[in-house]
Design an enzyme around this catalytic site. Sequence first.
Site, mmCIF file in Angstrom:
data_model
loop_
_atom_site.group_PDB
_atom_site.id
_atom_site.type_symbol
_atom_site.label_atom_id
_atom_site.label_comp_id
_atom_site.label_asym_id
_atom_site.label_seq_id
_atom_site.Cartn_x
_atom_site.Cartn_y
_atom_site.Cartn_z
ATOM 1 N N ILE A 1 -2.071 -18.498 4.709
ATOM 2 C CA ILE A 1 -0.714 -19.000 4.920
ATOM 3 C C ILE A 1 0.283 -17.850 4.900
ATOM 4 C CG2 ILE A 1 1.082 -20.452 3.852
ATOM 5 C CD1 ILE A 1 -1.292 -22.170 2.696
ATOM 6 N N CYS A 2 1.303 -17.925 5.780
ATOM 7 C CA CYS A 2 2.444 -17.000 5.712
ATOM 8 C C CYS A 2 1.975 -15.585 6.034
ATOM 9 C CB CYS A 2 3.074 -17.135 4.321
ATOM 10 S SG CYS A 2 4.561 -16.203 3.981
ATOM 11 N N ILE A 3 2.120 -14.623 5.126
ATOM 12 C CA ILE A 3 1.707 -13.241 5.365
ATOM 13 C C ILE A 3 0.263 -12.984 4.920
ATOM 14 C CG2 ILE A 3 2.575 -12.372 3.138
ATOM 15 C CD1 ILE A 3 2.721 -10.553 6.569
#
Lengths: 218, 218
Positions: free
Chosen positions: A135-137
């Site tokens: 998720i995300c970075i």
Amino acid sequence: MKNIAVVLSGCGVFDGAEISESVLTLLAIDCQGAKYKCMAPNVMQHHVINHLTQQPVENVSRNVLEESARIARGDIIDIKDVDINNFDAAIFPGGFGAAKNLCDFAIKGTECAIQQDVAEFIKNMRTANKPQGFICIAPALIPQLFPKNIKLTIGNDKDTAENLNKMGAKHQEAKVSEIVVDKENKLVTTPAYMLANSISEANAGINLLVKEILALAK
Amino acid sequence: MKNIAVVLSGCGVFDGAEISESVLTLLAIDCQGAKYKCMAPNVMQHHVINHLTQQPVENVSRNVLEESARIARGDIIDIKDVDINNFDAAIFPGGFGAAKNLCDFAIKGTECAIQQDVAEFIKNMRTANKPQGFICIAPALIPQLFPKNIKLTIGNDKDTAENLNKMGAKHQEAKVSEIVVDKENKLVTTPAYMLANSISEANAGINLLVKEILALAK
């Protein structure tokens, strides 16, 4: 009941795991009928950021496993001690901790190294053909440990996407409500707070990611 | 769009705000069409607990506002600076921080004192007839600042309920999925992690609490 490993990287978006993404991941797993166990590496954080001023705090250090335990209400294990046979899949919430503590992509970019216990865990899960969600970075952890041209997303940030491509990945733009799935490698990614303007926006993508991870774990 | 004040007490169930309850509160507010602003007192925590070992950490101190900022992704204000005219209601997530940092009920029981800026805020909201919601152990803040025999719940823990009654409240048992409403005083409470065995159980009660708070704010 499927058992999902949730890998945390501290507690707080600027130096650890993004708290909302982490809690939303646990909520989605529970609501979709699976169970989870939180884990983290037992190492010191890259640094400590005062989240009020967003400035680094001098002469203070915190431990990734101990801080991650805050999100897990104390129910957490050292990722080094994990027997992957007990798990059907793994999910990595984002936050700078994923790119500062689980690896050092936030500091070294394409030259980054992955924390040894975390790298070992991801490789073992992959060898066992178990699905993993980032998720995300957190997709910064992927290129070095998966085959070339693996499909992933961190949303639409050009510099970050370009760095991931230089490391061998094949970045695909995605909206906050979307996931990118590499079915062959059982890999799922979603932008969450790389793009989210609200917690419900992050929740939409994370719910989809968990749904896909559980489907792939069948 | 209604604007809800969410009052945090640190970051972590054993010495601060319960993280899941806090995030679930923000999610419910956002999903139900209102907006929120996080706030906390700018004071030092009662102590710091290592959430892995659950033991106090010696010679370390943390600030309630700075740690709460982790949950709020940095978007937080000192409760002392709040203009209550900007808010339609307030919600207090639980965690030991509510009973160690916002007041000292966890240490002094019925002899507890409420942190001055927090007491001022609650009293001002009450005087302005704005609804307030208290989750988990946060109802410890209520008896001293509301009329005698006010209806509230912390679930079914006999000792805690008895202490709240000694302070003047009228405790009502409730399940994790339930809320207790004192309509006259626009007060809503729910047990959450006083009883919850899972994050989705806590989520059910918190969703109901937010729904009732928004209805009372009409």
